[in-house]
Enzyme design. Structure first.
Site, PDB file in Angstrom:
ATOM      1  N   LYS A  85     -24.205 -48.009 -16.055  1.00 62.10           N
ATOM      2  CA  LYS A  85     -22.879 -47.552 -16.511  1.00 62.10           C
ATOM      3  C   LYS A  85     -21.909 -48.718 -16.600  1.00 62.10           C
ATOM      4  O   LYS A  85     -21.108 -48.813 -17.530  1.00 62.10           O
ATOM      5  CB  LYS A  85     -22.337 -46.481 -15.553  1.00 62.10           C
ATOM      6  CG  LYS A  85     -23.085 -45.177 -15.596  1.00 62.10           C
ATOM      7  CD  LYS A  85     -22.410 -44.087 -14.792  1.00 62.10           C
ATOM      8  CE  LYS A  85     -22.384 -44.384 -13.306  1.00 62.10           C
ATOM      9  NZ  LYS A  85     -23.718 -44.401 -12.686  1.00 62.10           N
ATOM     10  N   CYS A 169     -13.779 -34.368  -3.299  1.00 63.30           N
ATOM     11  CA  CYS A 169     -14.879 -35.320  -3.104  1.00 63.30           C
ATOM     12  C   CYS A 169     -14.827 -36.106  -1.799  1.00 63.30           C
ATOM     13  O   CYS A 169     -15.870 -36.565  -1.340  1.00 63.30           O
ATOM     14  CB  CYS A 169     -14.972 -36.280  -4.281  1.00 63.30           C
ATOM     15  SG  CYS A 169     -13.563 -37.369  -4.503  1.00 63.30           S
ATOM     16  N   MET A 170     -13.656 -36.302  -1.179  1.00 64.18           N
ATOM     17  CA  MET A 170     -13.678 -37.166  -0.001  1.00 64.18           C
ATOM     18  C   MET A 170     -12.728 -36.724   1.106  1.00 64.18           C
ATOM     19  O   MET A 170     -12.562 -37.435   2.089  1.00 64.18           O
ATOM     20  CB  MET A 170     -13.412 -38.624  -0.379  1.00 64.18           C
ATOM     21  CG  MET A 170     -12.144 -38.873  -1.150  1.00 64.18           C
ATOM     22  SD  MET A 170     -10.680 -39.056  -0.125  1.00 64.18           S
ATOM     23  CE  MET A 170      -9.585 -37.896  -0.883  1.00 64.18           C
ATOM     24  N   MET A 350     -21.139 -37.392  -0.974  1.00 64.71           N
ATOM     25  CA  MET A 350     -20.802 -35.980  -1.163  1.00 64.71           C
ATOM     26  C   MET A 350     -21.613 -35.035  -0.281  1.00 64.71           C
ATOM     27  O   MET A 350     -21.158 -33.946   0.041  1.00 64.71           O
ATOM     28  CB  MET A 350     -20.982 -35.584  -2.628  1.00 64.71           C
ATOM     29  CG  MET A 350     -20.066 -36.315  -3.591  1.00 64.71           C
ATOM     30  SD  MET A 350     -18.316 -36.187  -3.179  1.00 64.71           S
ATOM     31  CE  MET A 350     -18.023 -37.819  -2.502  1.00 64.71           C
ATOM     32  N   GLY A 387     -16.661 -41.622  -4.669  1.00 61.26           N
ATOM     33  CA  GLY A 387     -17.188 -41.477  -6.016  1.00 61.26           C
ATOM     34  C   GLY A 387     -16.265 -41.950  -7.109  1.00 61.26           C
ATOM     35  O   GLY A 387     -16.705 -42.152  -8.236  1.00 61.26           O
ATOM     36  N   GLN A 388     -14.967 -42.125  -6.804  1.00 61.68           N
ATOM     37  CA  GLN A 388     -13.996 -42.505  -7.831  1.00 61.68           C
ATOM     38  C   GLN A 388     -13.427 -43.890  -7.535  1.00 61.68           C
ATOM     39  O   GLN A 388     -13.367 -44.313  -6.380  1.00 61.68           O
ATOM     40  CB  GLN A 388     -12.866 -41.486  -7.892  1.00 61.68           C
ATOM     41  CG  GLN A 388     -13.338 -40.103  -8.318  1.00 61.68           C
ATOM     42  CD  GLN A 388     -12.176 -39.158  -8.550  1.00 61.68           C
ATOM     43  OE1 GLN A 388     -11.593 -39.125  -9.616  1.00 61.68           O
ATOM     44  NE2 GLN A 388     -11.839 -38.387  -7.530  1.00 61.68           N
TER      45      GLN A 388
END
Length: 803
Positions: A85, A169-170, A350, A387-388
């Site tokens: 990616k 997510c966190m 996650m 994740g971000q």
């Protein structure tokens, strides 16, 4: 199982897998140019736009476009390497359907409008009912964008109705850190991957979700180092293929496993008694104040003896019963944690966070590291991964959640509110004391008729796609279709599932089309400059917020003024002349990103999250906070928090000091939390567990990566992974389309048997990147009582053959 391949070979294989899958659709070409900088090709640094690893890329621009991407060899995070990616990140800017003009829904159709009309439309909605307006942001907001949004809402409108998708997510990682150390974010850093003897994956597929970090472990093996990888998981993945021990566990079995390790450390007298006595206290939850309210998150004290009795039932045999992991493997873990000659790095994402007992399992994993003394030394760490790209730097640190203020402060704390009002230069009492609605509650209110308690009527979504990512979508988002008085504003770069329901769409600038700063998973704050212009009339999200704020000022909304009578975003040149940053033509007359960052910096010192001046980040490949100025004027980052050898805030001679401890005595907390079963279990009607997640090639809802041809061709659609035994029993063939159905909804998906992932019998897995097949119509929206983070990893479904 753990064949030796080096780091570059590992990443090459992940790219080749994508290339092979894409071959049928056309040539695979990484947008990477080598050689010397040409006359017109210019290279500049930036963090990658995608995950929370925070890899640095070199961005090659020519004739106003990004034309090349390379890994940044000067960056400590990735040392010149990228995942598939990352190598394609530049192409994310150039999808054919970029949003380029504001659009307003009139008579059921979206029609182009001017920016003036768009800003005026938003301001009129807010001014008419500021208390029913909410702002929903993202871990993809830059630090400046998040700070502007937070100030606009809390210091301007006096409203805490702001939350962000990191709630999904966190936030359980946050409550775990707060409950254990009294302050958020990991004590350790990525360097622990280079020093550990044992790396434990607690339900995270690191090889695909954080491949550059996983490659650091793989690379060590190629150099002849021994590093044992243990993969706790509910399905076999590519991480499993490189693990020494694959330990398949039942959903919520991780709670029992952690307690089982603690049981063995005490029974075998192999815990680190000196460390525990000097640096730790024990904790448990108290009584519930009433039937609907959970016990206080910070709990009540317990003695070591009480703790030992609490974990006594978690024998290896009992843990095997609860988790499915063989008793001898639990003993192996207990022995490893009991050894002082090993260094152990636990890692999760996650799997532990999207968990209805996410706070509990986070606390338990921290607890076994503290109990065993595997803490605060290179290689000994318990580390959550995000994740971000800026879930940490923007949401957790800037405080863009409904209960937070910048720098780790709480809106419910009167002292914290007063400090924030002084730093923001707004009148005392401006910041509301009551937290706003967390994400699930915010969207439930927005999707409930106003006369039935739906007291959020206007919702502005920036940099995220909730119509694809919220759980139980029908209840939490799609009801909006029938609610005529609800008004949805969406700022984004591409059409998404969310823009389909929008009343007003604002085209946004993306990544290097604007200035920005991110904060990654290891507390590293990263900077980049605008390198190219956004397409058409697309504009920065930060400018959009500032322009609406100024329009409200013009309309006489008092909250847009500070205590000095000036606009809350007043910006002046050194001469004192105001710069009209609300006017897009003048927004880049000054560096608004720097101006907001320097306003934010004083917030960071209270919780020892100190940041350096903006210009220091311009020069660096990121700095890990706390960043403290040295006698010679230089700025020094910190790697290991709470450890005397590296943390400048630990008092001399203390060795370790948890200076924000819950118990106010500089000690961390070791928690007991019991094993509990999930709120929804498989039964005769819904006999399968469903787990959702990501794939290597796509990021989150796929709104960017599905527009990158190479990545889209590699994995063009979602699927359901099934265990071969289950498929044979049901007569299901590979690629056959089946219905995945829960009590909430259903979707049709092709079956993948024996693919890159392989669930246990009785379980299925579906990725969520595909907006044409919304698995979140099926998922459950039950959430952790403290973090309010929903559980996407386990709910009950049935698999129905078509026809």
């Amino acid at each position: 199982m753990n064949a030796v391949i080096d780091r570059r070979e590992f990443l090459k294989q992940t790219a080749l897998a994508t290339a092979t899958a894409a071959a049928a659709g056309g040539a695979f070409s990484l947008p990477v140019l080598g050689g010397q900088e040409g006359a017109s090709l210019k290279w500049n640094k930036a963090p990658c736009r995608f995950c929370g690893t925070g890899c640095h890329v070199m961005v090659g621009t020519e004739n106003g476009r990004v034309v090349a991407i390379q890994g940044d060899q000067k960056a400590d995070v990735n040392k010149g390497l990228l995942c598939v990616k990352g190598y394609h990140v530049g192409l994310a800017l150039y999808g054919r359907d970029r949003l380029t003009t504001p659009m307003l829904r009139k008579d059921g159709r979206l029609v182009p409008i001017s920016w003036d009309e768009a800003i005026n439309t938003i301001a009129i909605r807010i001014a008419a009912s500021p208390k029913t307006f909410a702002l929903y942001g993202s871990g993809q907001w830059t630090v400046g964008e998040g700070f502007a949004g937070n100030k606009f809402m809390k210091a301007g409108l006096g409203s805490n109705q702001i939350d962000g998708n990191p709630r999904l997510c966190m936030s359980s990682a946050v409550t775990g850190f707060l409950s254990t150390f009294g302050v958020d974010e990991p004590p350790g850093v990525y360097d622990d991957l280079d020093a550990c003897d044992v790396a434990i994956m607690w339900g995270n597929n690191m090889a695909e979700m954080h491949p550059v970090l996983f490659s650091r472990l793989v690379d060590r093996r190629s150099r002849g180092e021994k590093v044992t990888i243990i993969d706790f998981t509910t399905r076999r993945t590519r991480t499993s293929d490189l693990a020494d021990h694959l330990l398949l566990f039942k959903p919520h079995g991780d709670l029992a496993i952690a307690n089982g390790v603690a049981h063995l450390l005490i029974r075998n007298n192999s815990f680190d008694r000196a460390f525990v006595e000097k640096h730790c206290n024990f904790r448990q939850l108290g009584a519930k104040p009433d039937e609907k309210t959970p016990p206080d998150m910070l709990g009540v004290p317990m003695t070591f003896e009480e703790y030992a009795r609490a974990v006594e039932p978690y024998t290896p045999e009992k843990v095997e019963e609860l988790s499915g992991v063989p008793a001898d493997k639990i003993r192996m873990l207990g022995e490893m944690f009991g050894r002082r000659d090993l260094k152990i790095n636990s890692l999760w994402c996650m799997g532990m966070n999207q968990h209805t007992r996410g706070t509990a399992i986070n606390c338990l994993v921290h607890g076994i590291h503290l109990l065993s003394g595997h803490f605060g030394k290179p290689g000994d760490a318990a580390t959550s991964l995000t994740g971000q790209p800026s879930a940490c730097g923007t949401v957790r640190e800037v405080g863009t959640l409904c209960h937070l203020l910048p720098g780790g402060r709480l809106v419910a704390n009167a002292e914290h509110r007063k400090e924030a009002e002084e730093l923001w230069n707004v009148p005392e009492g401006r910041i509301a004391a009551k937290p706003g609605y967390h994400t699930i509650e915010m969207f439930k209110r927005f999707n409930t008729p106003t006369d039935q308690g739906g007291d959020i009527t206007t919702l502005w979504v920036q940099v995220t796609n909730p119509s694809q990512t919220l759980p139980n979508l029908q209840r939490n988002f799609l009801e909006k279709k029938s609610l005529g008085d609800k008004f949805l504003i969406v700022s984004d770069v591409y059409p998404t599932a969310t823009t389909e329901l929008a009343d007003l769409i604002l085209p946004s600038a993306m990544w290097v089309e604007k200035n920005g700063m991110y904060g990654n998973s290891e507390r590293r704050t990263q900077h980049w400059f605008k390198l190219v212009e956004p397409p058409g009339e697309a504009r920065d999200d930060c400018w959009q917020l500032i322009a609406v704020s100024h329009k409200l000022l013009e309309m006489g909304v008092d909250g847009m003024k500070g205590r000095d009578g000036k606009w809350i975003f007043h910006t002046a040149e050194k001469s004192g002349r105001e710069v009209p940053i609300w006017n897009w033509a003048h927004y880049y007359d000054v560096n608004v990103d720097e101006r907001l960052f320097e306003e934010y910096r004083p917030f960071t010192t209270k919780k020892h999250k100190n940041l350096a001046p903006y210009q220091e980040y311009v020069k660096a490949r990121g700095l890990r906070w706390p960043v403290v100025q040295q006698p010679d004027g230089s700025w020094r980052e910190t790697r290991w928090r709470f450890s005397e050898f590296d943390d400048p805030f630990v008092a001399k001679g203390r060795e370790f000091q948890f200076y924000h401890s819950v118990s106010k005595d500089d000690k961390a907390l070791i928690w007991f939390r019991p094993h509990e079963f999930p709120p929804e279990m498989p039964d005769k009607d819904y006999p399968f567990w469903l787990c959702t997640g990501r794939v290597l090639e796509h990021w989150h809802s796929g709104s960017m990566t599905r527009r990158i041809p190479q990545l889209h061709r590699a994995v063009p659609r979602a699927y359901v992974e099934m265990n071969r035994e289950d498929a044979d029993r049901l007569g299901i063939r590979n690629s056959e389309v089946v219905t995945v159905k829960s009590r909430r909804g259903q979707i049709d998906l092709p079956v993948w048997i024996g693919g890159r992932g392989d669930p246990k019998s009785g379980e299925v897995f579906v990725p969520f990147f595909d907006e044409t097949r919304l698995i979140n119509l099926v998922t459950l929206d039950e959430y952790d009582p403290y973090s309010r983070q929903p559980d996407y990893k386990k709910c009950a479904v049935t698999i129905v053959r078509k026809g």
